[in-house]
Scaffold this active site. Structure first.
Site, PDB file in Angstrom:
ATOM      1  N   ARG A  58       0.807  -1.222   0.000  1.00  0.00           N
ATOM      2  CA  ARG A  58       0.000   0.000   0.000  1.00  0.00           C
ATOM      3  C   ARG A  58       0.835   1.265   0.000  1.00  0.00           C
ATOM      4  O   ARG A  58       0.478   2.235  -0.655  1.00  0.00           O
ATOM      5  CB  ARG A  58      -1.026  -0.011   1.132  1.00  0.00           C
ATOM      6  CG  ARG A  58      -0.519   0.257   2.507  1.00  0.00           C
ATOM      7  CD  ARG A  58      -1.352  -0.449   3.522  1.00  0.00           C
ATOM      8  NE  ARG A  58      -1.135  -1.879   3.447  1.00  0.00           N
ATOM      9  CZ  ARG A  58      -2.080  -2.801   3.510  1.00  0.00           C
ATOM     10  NH1 ARG A  58      -3.319  -2.459   3.647  1.00  0.00           N
ATOM     11  NH2 ARG A  58      -1.774  -4.078   3.440  1.00  0.00           N
ATOM     12  N   THR A  59       1.951   1.285   0.694  1.00  0.00           N
ATOM     13  CA  THR A  59       2.714   2.534   0.779  1.00  0.00           C
ATOM     14  C   THR A  59       3.286   2.910  -0.584  1.00  0.00           C
ATOM     15  O   THR A  59       3.198   4.058  -1.009  1.00  0.00           O
ATOM     16  CB  THR A  59       3.839   2.413   1.833  1.00  0.00           C
ATOM     17  OG1 THR A  59       3.257   1.998   3.069  1.00  0.00           O
ATOM     18  CG2 THR A  59       4.545   3.737   2.046  1.00  0.00           C
ATOM     19  N   LYS A  86      24.359  -1.674   3.615  1.00  0.00           N
ATOM     20  CA  LYS A  86      24.432  -0.277   4.038  1.00  0.00           C
ATOM     21  C   LYS A  86      25.720   0.352   3.533  1.00  0.00           C
ATOM     22  O   LYS A  86      26.463  -0.203   2.762  1.00  0.00           O
ATOM     23  CB  LYS A  86      24.401  -0.203   5.569  1.00  0.00           C
ATOM     24  CG  LYS A  86      23.016  -0.170   6.123  1.00  0.00           C
ATOM     25  CD  LYS A  86      23.017   0.321   7.542  1.00  0.00           C
ATOM     26  CE  LYS A  86      23.884  -0.525   8.458  1.00  0.00           C
ATOM     27  NZ  LYS A  86      23.792  -0.079   9.836  1.00  0.00           N
ATOM     28  N   ARG A 108      12.194   3.624   1.253  1.00  0.00           N
ATOM     29  CA  ARG A 108      11.959   2.696   2.361  1.00  0.00           C
ATOM     30  C   ARG A 108      13.182   1.813   2.483  1.00  0.00           C
ATOM     31  O   ARG A 108      13.695   1.311   1.477  1.00  0.00           O
ATOM     32  CB  ARG A 108      10.712   1.851   2.102  1.00  0.00           C
ATOM     33  CG  ARG A 108      10.563   0.718   3.104  1.00  0.00           C
ATOM     34  CD  ARG A 108       9.249   0.017   3.001  1.00  0.00           C
ATOM     35  NE  ARG A 108       8.181   0.795   3.598  1.00  0.00           N
ATOM     36  CZ  ARG A 108       6.976   0.316   3.895  1.00  0.00           C
ATOM     37  NH1 ARG A 108       6.702  -0.945   3.649  1.00  0.00           N
ATOM     38  NH2 ARG A 108       6.050   1.083   4.429  1.00  0.00           N
ATOM     39  N   HIS A 136       8.062   6.248  10.356  1.00  0.00           N
ATOM     40  CA  HIS A 136       7.229   6.068   9.165  1.00  0.00           C
ATOM     41  C   HIS A 136       6.277   7.268   9.174  1.00  0.00           C
ATOM     42  O   HIS A 136       5.093   7.136   9.479  1.00  0.00           O
ATOM     43  CB  HIS A 136       6.484   4.735   9.277  1.00  0.00           C
ATOM     44  CG  HIS A 136       5.781   4.292   8.030  1.00  0.00           C
ATOM     45  ND1 HIS A 136       5.668   5.091   6.903  1.00  0.00           N
ATOM     46  CD2 HIS A 136       5.133   3.128   7.731  1.00  0.00           C
ATOM     47  CE1 HIS A 136       4.988   4.427   5.978  1.00  0.00           C
ATOM     48  NE2 HIS A 136       4.664   3.239   6.457  1.00  0.00           N
TER      49      HIS A 136
HETATM   50  C1  NCD Z   1       3.692  -0.786   8.152  1.00  0.00           C
HETATM   51  C2  NCD Z   1       5.181  -0.712   7.870  1.00  0.00           C
HETATM   52  O1  NCD Z   1       5.636  -1.101   6.806  1.00  0.00           O
HETATM   53  O2  NCD Z   1       5.854  -0.248   8.767  1.00  0.00           O
HETATM   54  N1  NCD Z   1       2.895  -0.963   7.036  1.00  0.00           N
HETATM   55  C3  NCD Z   1       2.570   0.088   6.241  1.00  0.00           C
HETATM   56  O3  NCD Z   1       3.378   0.902   5.870  1.00  0.00           O
HETATM   57  N2  NCD Z   1       1.267   0.198   5.908  1.00  0.00           N
HETATM   58  C4  NCD Z   1       3.363  -1.719   9.235  1.00  0.00           C
HETATM   59  C5  NCD Z   1       3.648  -3.171   9.055  1.00  0.00           C
HETATM   60  O4  NCD Z   1       4.375  -3.593   8.168  1.00  0.00           O
HETATM   61  O5  NCD Z   1       3.107  -3.936   9.874  1.00  0.00           O
END
Ligand code: NCD
Length: 317
Positions: A58-59, A86, A108, A136
């Protein structure tokens, strides 16, 4: 409008007024996204690169859609296949990308602090889409917008954040944001899943769900982040669900109009009962996804404005 940041790396550096600015602008983007023509030209001519070194559904989709709706050229780099190392590797990647003149970089990464490090090596605006257990920020902002729209305010609410707090960047960013906006925060979960140094967070800690949920306005559930666990943090998922899984019986301790949230992805039957998650009278999980696109549009719009201003003044470049 008050928003003075060059990057969005976390909630920590944000002033409450800056948080309000993002949420107010996001409200206007919710309206735009509900209209048949979902387009603005806030990022016209700009290039947005999404770099996800960790899996995301989703992100990444949300950031991609947000950029496209604002008229940016959006590129997704497939990072999973690349070696997640890294140091030099990350910096080399950053320098390579920088030479392509992106305006916005959405990153990310599994290591806390990696996105911050990368932001120091590039000329564009960097948005943290989740770094390790650290922050986040857009998740906390979309949660805040969801709460503000459901409850009519974002202060003096009793909010329970439940489950695997220790491994959760979502919890960390939410604690920072909700604290800045003067809410009462309760962390509910087994002691093994509480971060160390919790007493400095300005929160109340409960290991009993029923006590922790008593009279709260908001119940925020978290996924058990097994990929970040390196040992036995819980006896079994069955036992965990029994004690900490949100079901109708435990939710009854919260206020009658309490809302239920979850950032996704959900493990039904582990931290939350499927029926509660789907109950449109209680659950705002789908609204969270909707608010996510709007909040990311607002954040990128504001960063782009600052980038243009800085460009005009000849700084940052
Ligand atoms: C979260 C994440 O990736 O930190 N999910 C998200 O971004 N919707 C939480 C998770 O992975 O449980």
């Amino acid at each position: 409008m008050t928003f003075r940041q060059k990057h969005l790396l976390g909630i920590e550096p944000l002033h409450p007024e800056e948080i309000r600015t993002i949420l107010d602008l996001a409200d206007t983007y919710v309206d735009l996204n509900r209209s048949p023509t979902k387009h603005s030209d806030a990022l016209a001519g700009m290039t947005q690169i999404n770099m996800f070194f960790e899996n995301s559904t989703r992100t990444q989709a949300s950031f991609e859609l947000a950029g496209k709706r604002l008229g940016a050229d959006v590129m997704n780099m497939a990072m999973q296949a690349s070696s997640i190392k890294k140091g030099e590797t990350l910096i080399d990647t950053a320098l390579t990308l920088n030479a392509m003149h992106p305006d916005l970089l959405v990153v990310r990464h599994p290591h806390s602090g990696a996105v911050d490090l990368l932001s120091q090596k590039v000329n564009c605006a960097v948005l943290n889409a989740g770094d390790g257990r650290h922050e986040h920020p857009t998740q906390a902002l979309l949660d805040a917008l969801t709460i503000r729209r459901a409850k009519g305010r974002l202060h003096r609410l009793n909010i329970a954040i439940c489950g695997d707090i220790a491994h959760s960047r979502v919890a960390r960013s939410n604690i920072l944001l909700l604290h800045k906006m003067e809410n009462r925060i309760r962390l509910v979960g087994p002691p093994t899943l509480m971060p160390s140094g919790i007493s400095h967070f300005g929160v109340e800690v409960y290991d009993d769900m029923r006590e922790g949920l008593k009279d709260v306005d908001v119940v925020m559930m978290l996924r058990l982040q097994k990929e970040r666990m390196d040992g036995g943090f819980i006896p079994s998922e069955r036992e965990y669900y029994h004690r900490y899984g949100l079901d109708a019986e435990k939710l009854a301790y919260a206020k009658d109009d309490a809302i239920v949230m979850h950032p996704g992805p959900m493990n039904r039957g582990v931290e939350i009962d499927g029926e509660i998650a789907d109950d449109i009278n209680r659950s705002v999980i789908q609204e969270q996804v909707e608010m996510g696109v709007a909040v990311r549009m607002a954040a990128m719009d504001l960063l782009a404005r600052n980038l243009r201003d800085a460009g005009d003044k000849g700084v940052w470049v």
